[in-house]
Design a protein around this motif. Structure first.
Motif, PDB file in Angstrom:
ATOM      1  N   VAL A 155      36.334  -0.784  32.996  1.00 50.76           N
ATOM      2  CA  VAL A 155      35.599  -1.309  31.843  1.00 50.76           C
ATOM      3  C   VAL A 155      35.403  -0.249  30.764  1.00 50.76           C
ATOM      4  N   TRP A 156      34.885   0.917  31.142  1.00 51.12           N
ATOM      5  CA  TRP A 156      34.669   1.936  30.112  1.00 51.12           C
ATOM      6  C   TRP A 156      35.998   2.411  29.542  1.00 51.12           C
ATOM      7  N   VAL A 157      37.069   2.323  30.345  1.00 54.33           N
ATOM      8  CA  VAL A 157      38.386   2.774  29.884  1.00 54.33           C
ATOM      9  C   VAL A 157      38.908   1.849  28.782  1.00 54.33           C
ATOM     10  N   VAL A 158      38.652   0.552  28.917  1.00 54.70           N
ATOM     11  CA  VAL A 158      39.006  -0.377  27.845  1.00 54.70           C
ATOM     12  C   VAL A 158      38.253  -0.007  26.570  1.00 54.70           C
ATOM     13  N   ALA A 159      36.969   0.287  26.708  1.00 52.34           N
ATOM     14  CA  ALA A 159      36.175   0.700  25.546  1.00 52.34           C
ATOM     15  C   ALA A 159      36.743   1.971  24.925  1.00 52.34           C
ATOM     16  N   ALA A 160      37.135   2.925  25.760  1.00 46.76           N
ATOM     17  CA  ALA A 160      37.718   4.166  25.251  1.00 46.76           C
ATOM     18  C   ALA A 160      39.044   3.904  24.552  1.00 46.76           C
TER      19      ALA A 160
ATOM     20  N   ALA B  57      31.692  -5.252  19.507  1.00 45.54           N
ATOM     21  CA  ALA B  57      32.803  -5.452  20.446  1.00 45.54           C
ATOM     22  C   ALA B  57      32.495  -4.879  21.821  1.00 45.54           C
ATOM     23  N   LEU B  58      31.831  -3.735  21.866  1.00 46.91           N
ATOM     24  CA  LEU B  58      31.656  -3.022  23.129  1.00 46.91           C
ATOM     25  C   LEU B  58      30.479  -3.541  23.955  1.00 46.91           C
ATOM     26  N   ILE B  59      29.405  -3.968  23.310  1.00 48.14           N
ATOM     27  CA  ILE B  59      28.231  -4.437  24.062  1.00 48.14           C
ATOM     28  C   ILE B  59      28.552  -5.659  24.921  1.00 48.14           C
ATOM     29  N   PRO B  60      29.191  -6.699  24.380  1.00 46.16           N
ATOM     30  CA  PRO B  60      29.546  -7.825  25.251  1.00 46.16           C
ATOM     31  C   PRO B  60      30.522  -7.434  26.361  1.00 46.16           C
ATOM     32  N   LEU B  61      31.477  -6.553  26.045  1.00 48.47           N
ATOM     33  CA  LEU B  61      32.412  -6.081  27.071  1.00 48.47           C
ATOM     34  C   LEU B  61      31.658  -5.514  28.262  1.00 48.47           C
ATOM     35  N   ALA B  62      30.645  -4.695  27.992  1.00 48.12           N
ATOM     36  CA  ALA B  62      29.879  -4.065  29.064  1.00 48.12           C
ATOM     37  C   ALA B  62      28.963  -5.054  29.761  1.00 48.12           C
TER      38      ALA B  62
ATOM     39  N   VAL C 210      30.948   4.676  24.102  1.00 48.11           N
ATOM     40  CA  VAL C 210      31.987   4.323  25.070  1.00 48.11           C
ATOM     41  C   VAL C 210      31.716   4.855  26.473  1.00 48.11           C
ATOM     42  N   VAL C 211      30.841   5.828  26.631  1.00 44.14           N
ATOM     43  CA  VAL C 211      30.426   6.276  27.971  1.00 44.14           C
ATOM     44  C   VAL C 211      28.977   5.874  28.240  1.00 44.14           C
ATOM     45  N   HIS C 212      28.051   6.404  27.461  1.00 41.15           N
ATOM     46  CA  HIS C 212      26.620   6.161  27.717  1.00 41.15           C
ATOM     47  C   HIS C 212      26.246   4.700  27.466  1.00 41.15           C
ATOM     48  N   GLY C 213      26.605   4.194  26.286  1.00 38.84           N
ATOM     49  CA  GLY C 213      26.228   2.825  25.952  1.00 38.84           C
ATOM     50  C   GLY C 213      26.832   1.808  26.903  1.00 38.84           C
ATOM     51  N   ILE C 214      28.119   1.947  27.188  1.00 35.90           N
ATOM     52  CA  ILE C 214      28.788   1.033  28.107  1.00 35.90           C
ATOM     53  C   ILE C 214      28.110   1.044  29.472  1.00 35.90           C
ATOM     54  N   SER C 215      27.809   2.221  29.984  1.00 34.83           N
ATOM     55  CA  SER C 215      27.197   2.337  31.316  1.00 34.83           C
ATOM     56  C   SER C 215      25.826   1.680  31.362  1.00 34.83           C
ATOM     57  N   GLY C 216      25.002   1.958  30.352  1.00 36.62           N
ATOM     58  CA  GLY C 216      23.656   1.406  30.347  1.00 36.62           C
ATOM     59  C   GLY C 216      23.631  -0.103  30.202  1.00 36.62           C
ATOM     60  N   ILE C 217      24.484  -0.659  29.351  1.00 37.87           N
ATOM     61  CA  ILE C 217      24.499  -2.110  29.153  1.00 37.87           C
ATOM     62  C   ILE C 217      25.130  -2.812  30.347  1.00 37.87           C
ATOM     63  N   PHE C 218      26.153  -2.221  30.951  1.00 36.91           N
ATOM     64  CA  PHE C 218      26.716  -2.750  32.194  1.00 36.91           C
ATOM     65  C   PHE C 218      25.623  -2.794  33.265  1.00 36.91           C
ATOM     66  N   ALA C 219      24.837  -1.726  33.369  1.00 38.99           N
ATOM     67  CA  ALA C 219      23.747  -1.672  34.349  1.00 38.99           C
ATOM     68  C   ALA C 219      22.716  -2.755  34.087  1.00 38.99           C
ATOM     69  N   LEU C 220      22.454  -3.066  32.824  1.00 37.62           N
ATOM     70  CA  LEU C 220      21.515  -4.144  32.493  1.00 37.62           C
ATOM     71  C   LEU C 220      22.003  -5.471  33.067  1.00 37.62           C
ATOM     72  N   GLY C 221      23.285  -5.768  32.908  1.00 39.07           N
ATOM     73  CA  GLY C 221      23.837  -6.994  33.470  1.00 39.07           C
ATOM     74  C   GLY C 221      23.667  -7.059  34.973  1.00 39.07           C
ATOM     75  N   VAL C 222      23.848  -5.921  35.640  1.00 38.19           N
ATOM     76  CA  VAL C 222      23.681  -5.862  37.097  1.00 38.19           C
ATOM     77  C   VAL C 222      22.218  -6.060  37.482  1.00 38.19           C
ATOM     78  N   LEU C 223      21.310  -5.407  36.769  1.00 38.52           N
ATOM     79  CA  LEU C 223      19.886  -5.475  37.105  1.00 38.52           C
ATOM     80  C   LEU C 223      19.330  -6.895  36.982  1.00 38.52           C
ATOM     81  N   LEU C 224      19.846  -7.663  36.047  1.00 38.78           N
ATOM     82  CA  LEU C 224      19.359  -9.032  35.889  1.00 38.78           C
ATOM     83  C   LEU C 224      19.649  -9.874  37.122  1.00 38.78           C
ATOM     84  N   ASN C 225      20.723  -9.577  37.824  1.00 39.15           N
ATOM     85  CA  ASN C 225      21.037 -10.283  39.070  1.00 39.15           C
ATOM     86  C   ASN C 225      20.410  -9.613  40.288  1.00 39.15           C
ATOM     87  N   LEU C 226      20.265  -8.301  40.235  1.00 36.39           N
ATOM     88  CA  LEU C 226      19.744  -7.561  41.385  1.00 36.39           C
ATOM     89  C   LEU C 226      18.251  -7.787  41.588  1.00 36.39           C
TER      90      LEU C 226
END
Length: 462
Positions: A155-160, A387-392, A184-200
């Motif tokens: 995922v982050w590689v696509v952003a990069a 573009a990057l926030i929805p991707l993450a 592309v590193v910090h933002g992607i990771s944090g927003i991806f984690a948000l998606g996970v936390l909503l389910n976790l």
């Protein structure tokens, strides 16, 4: 072999070696935040991040970076133009380093690909480690490894590819500028984690029956602060690895977009960023140790996107107020949105990462980015974030939702209450201290030492 080639190879090799301390720091930091019953499980997640992300990036991510720069499609070319000194790296399908290419190594004619690849691998590990802290104490290690392989290897590689390469569509068409990877590193990771936390979901007992936020006392706050200081030391290597050494730019150093910059410029930025962030964190949080040092991280994450062009004075101001924003946004996520992010990764990395992207459009508009010299603009930075926030977010949310539906995302309640160390390894790694009840801080600030509080509120937290 020329001295320049030897220097280039050695330069990237040693930045990679020093960036390992990022992961020493992440392990130490997360172990300090964890309660005693989860320390070894937390440490093992960081070790296994390396084990799963490295081959994922090698077999898939490395190819994606070179072949998806035009968007969600693969492009293949038999030849292509590369910056001087990096011939072969920017071909899609025939360059050194692709897993099916026999010339990848050992190859005495290639002194750059392996160390350049390793620098990207370290960035990939970082994305996984950022998420690791957010989800600690209740995620299944198997689920975490699937998710970290997805994010760190793909995922982050696509952003990069889109915005952290001189040929990415965000760079070429919109002048997107993100020098040291705020987005592309910090933002992607944090927003991806948000998606996970909503389910976790939150840890058991994290919120009382009225929905008020409790605080779980970390096992060792000093260890947490020490871990972050180790991470901060390795940030200098992280920044250095974002530079390219070229023969056709003056003074010979360039950013990821092959625009000129210097080591001196980024040294100013990172040092002033930490200073301003610490000061802002201390003042806005009224001396809270965790938010003081997290403010330093928030400040540097914010200024990283423009670290090659910002003046030290601007960096100090931006980092100072970014720490204050992070403190208030982090508390909102915790108390109002009820997002149980154990280390504040969604805020410090996700929110502040994309805030940093937008700041470049405000404070560095007009700066030429990429070989074509497309000017950076507020609109271009906004398009990049859009573009990057929805991707993450959607990849993190959908992947974790699937794991949740398969009952593979979260450990059972009895395992969480007992502690992951005992459940996963069958032993207490600190037997000399005995098995103590948990200490929590209620919403009104009073301390409670009782495992029963956690048990009784289980139903309100799932």
């Amino acid at each position: 072999m020329s001295t320049a080639v030897v220097f280039t190879e050695a330069y990237y090799f040693f930045t990679v070696a020093l960036m390992w301390f990022l992961h020493v720091g992440f392990m130490t930091y997360e172990a300090g935040v964890s309660r005693r019953k989860n320390i070894m499980s937390t440490a093992m997640k960081n070790i296994m991040t390396i084990a799963v992300v490295t081959p994922t990036f090698y077999y898939f991510g490395w190819y994606v970076y070179f072949c998806m720069q035009e968007g969600l499609k693969f492009t293949v070319s038999a030849n292509g133009a590369s910056p001087a000194g990096l011939e072969g790296l920017y071909f899609c399908g025939d360059g050194y380093g692709l897993p099916w290419d026999g010339s990848a190594g050992p190859n005495l004619g290639d002194n750059i690909t392996g160390v350049f690849w390793a620098a990207f691998v370290l960035f990939s590990w970082t994305t996984g480690s950022i998420m690791s802290g957010a989800v600690l104490e209740r995620i299944r290690i198997s689920a975490y490894l699937w998710l970290t392989a997805l994010m760190g290897g793909l995922v982050w590689v696509v952003a990069a590819a889109w915005g952290w390469s001189y040929g990415g569509w965000l760079t070429v068409h919109f002048g997107y500028h993100d020098f040291a990877a705020s987005g592309v590193v910090h933002g992607i990771s944090g927003i991806f984690a948000l998606g996970v936390l909503l389910n976790l979901g939150p840890r058991l007992g994290r919120y009382d029956a009225e929905g008020n936020a409790r605080t779980f006392k970390p096992h060792n706050v000093h260890m947490t602060l020490m871990g972050l200081m180790i991470i901060f030391s390795a940030f200098y290597a992280f920044y250095a690895a974002c530079l390219a050494i070229t023969a056709d730019t003056t003074p010979g150093w360039a950013n990821i977009y092959f625009n000129p910059t210097t080591l001196s410029a980024i040294t100013y930025t990172i040092t002033m960023g930490f200073a301003g962030g610490f000061a802002g964190g201390y003042i806005f949080s009224r001396g809270d140790p965790f938010w003081t040092i997290s403010g330093g991280l928030a400040g540097v994450v914010t200024v990283s996107a423009g670290a090659d062009v910002y003046s030290p004075n601007l960096v100090l101001i931006l980092a100072f107020f970014s720490a204050g924003i992070a403190f208030h946004v982090g508390n909102w996520f915790d108390t109002k949105a009820r997002i149980d992010d154990a280390v504040g990764a969604v805020t410090v990395h996700g929110v502040m990462g994309f805030f940093g992207v937008i700041c470049v459009g405000i404070f560095a508009a007009g700066y030429p980015t990429g070989p074509a010299g497309v000017e950076t603009s507020f609109l271009g930075q906004l398009v990049g974030a859009t573009a990057l926030i929805p991707l993450a977010f959607f990849t993190g949310y959908i992947a974790s939702w699937i794991l949740k539906k398969l009952n593979l995302l979260r450990v059972p309640p009895e395992v969480e209450l007992e502690g992951l160390d005992m459940a996963e390894y069958g032993m207490d790694f600190f037997p000399e201290h005995g098995r103590a009840d948990e200490t929590i801080i209620e919403a009104d600030g009073t301390e409670v030492v009782s495992a029963g509080v956690l048990q009784g509120d289980y139903g309100a937290n799932r």
